[in-house]
Design a protein around this motif. Sequence first.
Motif, PDB file in Angstrom:
ATOM      1  N   CYS A  20       0.819  -1.213   0.000  1.00 17.02           N
ATOM      2  CA  CYS A  20       0.000   0.000   0.000  1.00 17.02           C
ATOM      3  C   CYS A  20       0.854   1.265   0.000  1.00 17.02           C
ATOM      4  O   CYS A  20       0.412   2.313  -0.433  1.00 17.02           O
ATOM      5  CB  CYS A  20      -0.989   0.008   1.162  1.00 17.02           C
ATOM      6  N   ALA A  37      -0.262  11.377  -1.331  1.00 15.90           N
ATOM      7  CA  ALA A  37      -0.289  10.892  -2.705  1.00 15.90           C
ATOM      8  C   ALA A  37      -0.860   9.478  -2.769  1.00 15.90           C
ATOM      9  O   ALA A  37      -1.688   9.166  -3.625  1.00 15.90           O
ATOM     10  CB  ALA A  37       1.119  10.918  -3.293  1.00 15.90           C
ATOM     11  N   MET A  38      -0.458   8.641  -1.819  1.00 14.12           N
ATOM     12  CA  MET A  38      -0.939   7.253  -1.828  1.00 14.12           C
ATOM     13  C   MET A  38      -2.450   7.230  -1.614  1.00 14.12           C
ATOM     14  O   MET A  38      -3.168   6.461  -2.239  1.00 14.12           O
ATOM     15  CB  MET A  38      -0.237   6.414  -0.744  1.00 14.12           C
ATOM     16  N   GLU A  63      -4.507   9.607  -2.332  1.00 16.98           N
ATOM     17  CA  GLU A  63      -5.151  10.105  -3.555  1.00 16.98           C
ATOM     18  C   GLU A  63      -5.207   8.992  -4.605  1.00 16.98           C
ATOM     19  O   GLU A  63      -6.234   8.794  -5.260  1.00 16.98           O
ATOM     20  CB  GLU A  63      -4.383  11.321  -4.101  1.00 16.98           C
ATOM     21  N   PHE A  64      -4.117   8.244  -4.738  1.00  7.11           N
ATOM     22  CA  PHE A  64      -4.092   7.121  -5.684  1.00  7.11           C
ATOM     23  C   PHE A  64      -5.157   6.082  -5.323  1.00  7.11           C
ATOM     24  O   PHE A  64      -5.870   5.573  -6.177  1.00  7.11           O
ATOM     25  CB  PHE A  64      -2.716   6.441  -5.667  1.00  7.11           C
ATOM     26  N   LEU A  65      -5.242   5.786  -4.040  1.00 10.91           N
ATOM     27  CA  LEU A  65      -6.173   4.735  -3.617  1.00 10.91           C
ATOM     28  C   LEU A  65      -7.621   5.105  -3.921  1.00 10.91           C
ATOM     29  O   LEU A  65      -8.452   4.236  -4.178  1.00 10.91           O
ATOM     30  CB  LEU A  65      -6.006   4.453  -2.118  1.00 10.91           C
ATOM     31  N   ILE A 119      -8.644   6.769  -6.434  1.00 10.24           N
ATOM     32  CA  ILE A 119      -8.930   6.855  -7.872  1.00 10.24           C
ATOM     33  C   ILE A 119      -9.985   5.832  -8.268  1.00 10.24           C
ATOM     34  O   ILE A 119     -10.967   6.151  -8.905  1.00 10.24           O
ATOM     35  CB  ILE A 119      -7.637   6.634  -8.696  1.00 10.24           C
ATOM     36  N   ASN A 120      -9.760   4.596  -7.858  1.00  9.99           N
ATOM     37  CA  ASN A 120     -10.690   3.537  -8.264  1.00  9.99           C
ATOM     38  C   ASN A 120     -11.516   3.008  -7.097  1.00  9.99           C
ATOM     39  O   ASN A 120     -12.116   1.953  -7.209  1.00  9.99           O
ATOM     40  CB  ASN A 120      -9.924   2.406  -8.940  1.00  9.99           C
ATOM     41  N   ARG A 130      -7.948  14.750  -7.783  1.00  9.58           N
ATOM     42  CA  ARG A 130      -7.776  15.444  -9.056  1.00  9.58           C
ATOM     43  C   ARG A 130      -8.009  14.517 -10.231  1.00  9.58           C
ATOM     44  O   ARG A 130      -7.786  14.881 -11.370  1.00  9.58           O
ATOM     45  CB  ARG A 130      -6.355  16.034  -9.124  1.00  9.58           C
ATOM     46  N   PHE A 131      -8.439  13.303  -9.930  1.00  6.34           N
ATOM     47  CA  PHE A 131      -8.652  12.328 -10.998  1.00  6.34           C
ATOM     48  C   PHE A 131      -9.994  12.630 -11.661  1.00  6.34           C
ATOM     49  O   PHE A 131     -11.031  12.633 -10.998  1.00  6.34           O
ATOM     50  CB  PHE A 131      -8.637  10.915 -10.412  1.00  6.34           C
ATOM     51  N   ILE A 141      -9.003  -2.320  -2.418  1.00  6.90           N
ATOM     52  CA  ILE A 141      -7.784  -1.538  -2.617  1.00  6.90           C
ATOM     53  C   ILE A 141      -6.563  -2.448  -2.802  1.00  6.90           C
ATOM     54  O   ILE A 141      -5.428  -2.008  -2.647  1.00  6.90           O
ATOM     55  CB  ILE A 141      -7.549  -0.560  -1.445  1.00  6.90           C
ATOM     56  N   SER A 183      -4.948  -1.667 -12.341  1.00  3.91           N
ATOM     57  CA  SER A 183      -6.079  -1.232 -11.520  1.00  3.91           C
ATOM     58  C   SER A 183      -7.291  -2.132 -11.732  1.00  3.91           C
ATOM     59  O   SER A 183      -8.309  -1.952 -11.084  1.00  3.91           O
ATOM     60  CB  SER A 183      -6.430   0.221 -11.848  1.00  3.91           C
TER      61      SER A 183
END
Lengths: 877, 420
Positions: free
Chosen positions: A45, A85-86, A88-90, A92-93, A122-123, A147, A172
């Motif tokens: 993660c 950042a992580m 935010e990435f998580l 996304i989907n 921001r996605f 996740i 993803s």
Amino acid sequence: MITVTINGKKLLLEKPVTILDAAKRAGIHIPTLCHHEILEAFGGCRLCLVEIEKVPRLQTSCTMNVTDGMVVWTETEKVVEARKAMLEFLLINHALDCPYCDKAGECDLQDLSMKYGPAAGRFAEGKRKHPESYDDPIIVRNMERCISCTRCVRMCERVQGDSAISMVNRTSKTFVEPFSGGRYNCEYCGNCLTVCPVGAIMSRLHKHTYRPWYIEKEVNTVCSYCGVGCSLTAQVRGDSIVRVVPEMEKGLNKGLLCNRGRFGYDYVTSPQRLKTPLIRKEGELQQATWSEAFAFIAQKLKEIKEKEGGSAIAGIASARCTNEDNYVFQKFLRVVLGSNNIDSVAGFAFAPAQRFFENIFGQGVTANPLHGISRSDGIFITGADPTTVNPILGLQVRGASRKRVPVVTLGHMPGLVRFATQRLVPQPLTDTAVLAALVTELIKRRPLSGEKPAFEEIIGKIPPVSLKDAEERSGIPAGEIGGCAEILSGMTNPALIIGRDSVQSSRGQENLLLLAALTYLLNGRIYLLSELPNEQGLVDMGCLPDMLPGGRPLAVESFRKRYGEFFSTEIPAAPGLSLMESIEGAKAGKIKALYIMGENVAYNVPDTAFVKEALSSLEFIVVQDIFLNETARLAHVVLPTLAWSEKEGSYTNLERRLQHVRKAVEGARSSGSMEDWRIIAEISRMLGTEMKYSDAGDILAEIAKVSPLHKGITYGDMDAGEFLWPYKGEPLRHDVSIAGIEIPEAGSLLKKPEKEALYVGIERPLFHSATQSRSSSALNSILPEPYVRLSRALAQRMSIADGDSVAVSTSAGTVELPALLDPDMPEGMVLVANNFADRGVFRVMSWRMHAATKSPVLDGMEATLRKIDRKTAEVSG
Amino acid sequence: MEKYLLRNIDNPDSAHLVEYVKAGGYKALAKALEMKPADIIGEVKNSGLRGRGGAGFPTGMKWSFAAADPKRPKYLLCNADEGEPGTFKDRPLLEKNPHLLIEGMVISGYALGAEYGYIYLRGEYPAAKDILEGALRQAHEKGYLGDNVLGKGVAFHLSVHQGAGAYICGEETALIDSLEGKRGQPRIKPPFPVNEGYLSKPTVVNNVETFANIPYIIEIGADAYSKIGSAECPGPKLYSVSGHVKKPGVYELPMGVTLREIIYVHCGGIAGDRKLKAVIPGGISTPVLPADKIDCPMDFASMPKHGSMLGSGAVMVFDETVDLVKVCLRATKFFEHESCGKCTPCREGVGWMRSILERIVKGAGTGGDIELLLEVAKNIAGKTFCPLGDGAASVVQHFIKHFRNEFEEHIEKSKVGASA
């Protein structure tokens, strides 16, 4: 010593641990998602990234060990940015359906996003779509929320050992799926639910019925299913248990549960629960008041006692009742009714096996902590599959196997096929020959210690059985048996796990002696499997015909006297009748009244037809239960009692650990049901013996005074943590008592069925437990129907496919069941469970009692199989 | 320069044992079996050989770690999972010179005390599989493999395992997981494969080309070998050149030849004599270089000083006609498709970069997109579990660094399109 500095705090460590653990010790919290304390590290993660001086890249604190002189920073700008950042990435989907998701409120991702995450993502593109799966009756999968932390997969594969699920796809599009695709078809332990940090894998049982913050109270208690006694927390809202979750840090199960413990609690709210007392009037059970019922019982018991004497009354105690219930029950029989005729199903195998071993090795020989199994250097198992009888104990075996501890199994154990180093699966009725050959071989390989000369003399007298003879009987190649002896001889302190089938056998005595010899030769520790939560409690509370509380033999006059003085009465000296003898006594007219507390004898004892007939000839039957089961339907008076979740008390598990059972809900109490002990105390009072207990604590206080073994114990002791044998009490110290041990003849060890036949044995399904589980709709949805397990080879010969209807017939009767094909089963056996109404294995087992162990003899029941042709059935039907 | 790795390549039967032996093959093996294993490792150390898979780790050092581990058995794995776009240097070795690989592996196995070897072969190399298996059979028949190699009492067994098409399985720990029958994903290190690799035993994983260098080192000795090419990382090197050059292909040249020489001398310059725009020097994951930055020696030590990396030595040449934003998108699509899904930044971030690039290429880009791309790339870089994610971020970062104007043009055009 390792010196590490985290956020300026200096820490001295003896052994290298991960940065995450070191930080925890320093009181510094590092957020994580894929990390879980009971799982091995994954490092996926990337939430726990930290900065280490002189290391250019950020490092995951869950995977990296501290080294001497390391300087770590967990909250620098670089770390905080990476963490954001992580998150935010998580997201996304990750479906942002928190208002609708059951996990909201206890979701790790939600909590972390609130605490650390950016306020807005921001996605801009669309999220992946993945329809929620309702293919399974128990588990809902919502892969839009997954996740990919793989906690569930690691749990399933590495801890549960079920390997039912896997990550599928890459990038993803990664998600979790059972290998079966739709339904999980797994062991349904639900441990994946425990570790899922988001709402991706959730229980269907309470979907959308409450939110975590609606929970009004959490009650830490002990599971009511098997003899392991897992700690669990009942979450309660509006006087009903909405969910059961394990306690991560506490208890012997350390956060793990099995399907029964996790999902099976709903039997307590079954609409079938008894609500009022019932009295048989004009042949029918009819509703009655408590005072009516009490008066009727007191009057009948008084009559019978006066006319026939106390010995005409027998009592059957319950391994599902608490120590307090059982203690009061045996006191009622002995002190109030003057009868030693008290026993329970613990008398079938658990108690005689324990007594046998204790006579040789001393009291407490089976009181071994569970975690010792995975820490041992070898495991030998026979008599039942621990992964279904005592699933959490079974996990200890699987864990050991994963650490490459040798595991030898004797008998077919479906749950350990992939975990046993060596499997010995003998032909029916020949396990004794294999055991004897193992003992013979080990005597050659292991010198006797000289510790117990008397027992060594007995071991020396056991007739030797050659590998060749064992092969001829069992069908297992001599080399394989010899190989197992070789594996066993390398063990220095192995765990010997023994199930009921070894005892409930025509060769039960021989098996016990051979197992005792094996224990002695290997310096082993004995674990007795126990299907019910309080079998050990029954023994320790004196619910045996010849044993007083604390494991004090009735035969010893001084013990009898001591108890007699305590209760200001005389305890009858003659040992009472065992459970089976009492039923025979009923049939013979020797027993007139039977008082049954929480046991379904008309179902749980072999030869149901015989038992029902015997019960029907009694003058008076009282049944206390939570359900109107097969036995209660034959009773003259039925009294509704409280279920496990509705009362206080204690259980003693198979390790002999004393654990506090706590009241979680009022439940049936509000409709007037009472604790078993309260009913007994009331009837005692009406029979002239005052039992002044206002709550379970008063009873425990009395036990603490009466039983030397339980001297001074309190619930506080149990709540304080591990409360293990011998508590604060006095175990019975005595010399090896081998007077009663019979030396078997070679012939009895080598006995083998004269002709080849098919035998029916007991199946112990993971998803059910005696007859309690059939009232759990959750467990019924996993396994709604009984089945007959048979070998694939046999099935092929008879053109039987999975699911085909098969009639299993014996001299005692016939049951019709769908077939379950097992590639690893020996051909000469079929197994039928005893959990479902009208189709239990005990319908087709005959009434045979072992003269010495007084156990039912459950092997050697010849059976025939017949495939039921649907077409014919339709025509004739 | 005299060819070694490809020396028999023009012989149409070069894959056959007879031809290989005729050209002097398996002599190094005979020589090695007369040496002490430790001396072979010493020789490889002294040769200065660095792993040809892309990371350039000193081979002799890797070997000595595994040799020092007392656990048995040891395993020797050949990474033949050549899957990075632009990279096809191992293919001629596998298809045309399989016995060189086998000879190299037997020598290595003997040096390390490994009795079992596996060639983890790229799933999309079906021809190589047949050729390798044929070569293994021949080698077995002639006693170069088996329980008693060349009658010297040394055992080495070698077989081929075909991958299933995942780029990540070229990462050595993912390769090991895949070989064990698991989902191919990189493992936590330490423990390193040299201590706990295949089946938790000491395992050396080397690239095809690395093994192919071993017989040469034995043949000519470490001293002679270390004088070939760059001083810091010597030896012959295979460069696979593709794109807009007149003569694309695999070239065996000494380490340290300049990129300009490869393109303009060996490959004959740019096709159609157009202008060079950009070069990816070492496979798609290495930073792109603009046309004026190609006077760099192509070896592991020099390339980082010139703003890129040697990687696998896969040179991709782009002329003036190429839209580099589209190249960047294509590369990013590859990294997204091949992301194993284990770690968050690579799994989610690379797809995000792809979607931003896609909208830029489609003409839907907006003003902040370049900054957002750089921001996402920064959040991936240095935070992923394995280098795959770093590579994906670096591709985007370097395309923008050197060709930002092309990205801006795309976005500018979208603005015009939108307002019209």
